[in-house]
Design an enzyme around this catalytic site. Structure first.
Site, PDB file in Angstrom:
ATOM      1  N   CYS A  70      -6.503  -4.239   6.923  1.00 39.48           N
ATOM      2  CA  CYS A  70      -7.785  -3.413   6.915  1.00 39.48           C
ATOM      3  C   CYS A  70      -8.628  -4.182   6.034  1.00 39.48           C
ATOM      4  O   CYS A  70      -9.966  -3.930   6.400  1.00 39.48           O
ATOM      5  CB  CYS A  70      -7.379  -2.045   6.660  1.00 39.48           C
ATOM      6  SG  CYS A  70      -6.938  -2.012   4.704  1.00 39.48           S
ATOM      7  N   CYS A 112       0.804  -1.107  -0.097  1.00 41.16           N
ATOM      8  CA  CYS A 112      -0.076  -0.123  -0.119  1.00 41.16           C
ATOM      9  C   CYS A 112       0.917   1.298   0.006  1.00 41.16           C
ATOM     10  O   CYS A 112       0.749   2.277  -0.683  1.00 41.16           O
ATOM     11  CB  CYS A 112      -0.937  -0.060   1.347  1.00 41.16           C
ATOM     12  SG  CYS A 112      -1.987   1.382   1.433  1.00 41.16           S
TER      13      CYS A 112
END
EC number: 2.8.1.13
Length: 360
Positions: free
Chosen positions: A188, A95
């Site tokens: 997440c 990410c």
């Protein structure tokens, strides 16, 4: 601004330093309701609201950027594909590489901004090199080491000289409601924290054998090799106990045969680690340095050599649980904070001869 205390204080410090600051929250879920709520992850609707309130208190403009499609392609799809290939990826690292310091940075520069500020616990020296945070238990240089010099040149990490306790105290003094918000953890985009179930939904059941690494004997069955990682001990559900009664560990995963190989703990030891796609900022190799082989893992002394698209680390002391897909990050100890020399993606670990493993 993720909605947590670190990014809120980072934004406030950037504003106090005289910069023209705009807060940005990333909408990364195609369906926000599928991402976990509360404090177990990030990117939730609650986080978006917390980030907006923090921006209001700080007194800066705030926007939400929708990057759900790119996040799904570059992080979620990559995560699934890596497990399907028998590797163990680090989605936070991906990410940072693909979203926060590529897509976000590119858009920010296109809009006329100079840099991206984040709440990562890491430092940048005057030489532009990445360093560990002063708060070593919270240090995040490992997941930032994949960044290029150009990306680091447009990055700002205001929290690197502070401990997490100091950041929380400052947030409370500034009247930020997130001062006591728990840190996010886990992955997440896995709403219930069940990684095995998440992968099974996308890859399907794929039964195969669990075999003994020394004898080749079949010890049990699995529902999908993607559910295992090198070094894993629990959840193996073996039908045949070890003759000596000791626990077995996952030694390797072979997608081509859909086989999980297990053995005693000592068979996990490797003294040579190979890796691909290095990002190298340090001096000419070979170089004696310290390496970290997984997030929050211990460091080990090693001789690191880079060669084109590859990197090899010869460890002074064998390490265990080295998994393909994780990052190897090289550090040079420095009085001003350990300096990141470079990073690469681990492809394999093995035991070499003593001369090959320990020669500089």
């Amino acid at each position: 601004m993720s909605g947590g205390v670190d990014s809120a204080v980072a934004a406030a410090r950037a504003r106090d330093a005289g910069h023209d600051v705009t807060g940005v929250h990333l909408a990364l879920s195609r369906n926000p309701q599928t991402y976990r709520t509360g404090a177990r992850g990030c990117c939730t609707l609650e986080d978006s609201r917390d980030a907006r309130r923090a921006a209001d208190v700080i007194g800066i403009p705030f926007y939400v950027w929708d990057m759900a499609e790119q996040f799904h392609e570059d992080v979620v799809d990559d995560f699934v594909a890596e497990y399907a290939a028998g590797r163990t990826p680090n989605p936070c690292l991906r990410c940072n590489e693909k979203i926060k310091f590529a897509a976000v940075l590119d858009r920010a520069v296109a809009l006329g901004f100079d840099a991206v500020v984040t709440g990562h616990h890491a430092r940048l020296g005057a030489d532009g090199l990445l360093r560990r945070s002063v708060d070593l238990p919270k240090d995040q240089s490992y997941v930032l080491a994949v960044l290029t010099r150009a990306q680091l040149g447009r990055a700002v990490f205001p929290l690197g000289d502070s401990t997490k306790a100091q950041v929380r105290e400052e947030a409370a003094a500034r009247g930020l409601a997130v001062a006591d918000k728990p840190d996010s953890h886990d992955i997440c985009f896995i709403a219930d924290g069940d990684t095995r179930g998440f992968l099974a939904d996308r890859l399907g059941e794929s039964p195969g054998d669990i075999v003994d690494g020394r004898t080749g004997a079949v010890l049990g069955r699995h529902g999908g090799a993607y559910a295992y990682t090198v070094g894993q001990r629990k959840g193996l559900d073996l039908r045949v106990p070890a003759p000596d009664g000791r626990p077995r560990y996952v030694l390797s995963i072979t997608p081509t045969t859909n086989t999980v190989t297990v053995g005693p703990r000592e068979d996990l030891a490797v003294d040579t680690v190979t890796a691909e796609r290095p990002i190298w900022h340090g001096e000419t190799t070979p170089v004696e340095c310290e390496v970290q082989l997984r997030a929050h893992g211990e460091v080990a002394r090693a001789v690191v050599t880079t060669d084109g698209d590859g990197l090899t680390a010869r460890l002074r002391t064998p390490a265990r649980g080295v998994a393909a897909g994780q990052a190897i990050v090289a550090y040079r100890p420095d009085p001003g904070g350990d300096i990141v020399l470079g990073s690469a993606t681990i492809t394999a670990g093995r035991m070499a001869s003593p001369v090959a493993a320990h020669g500089a």
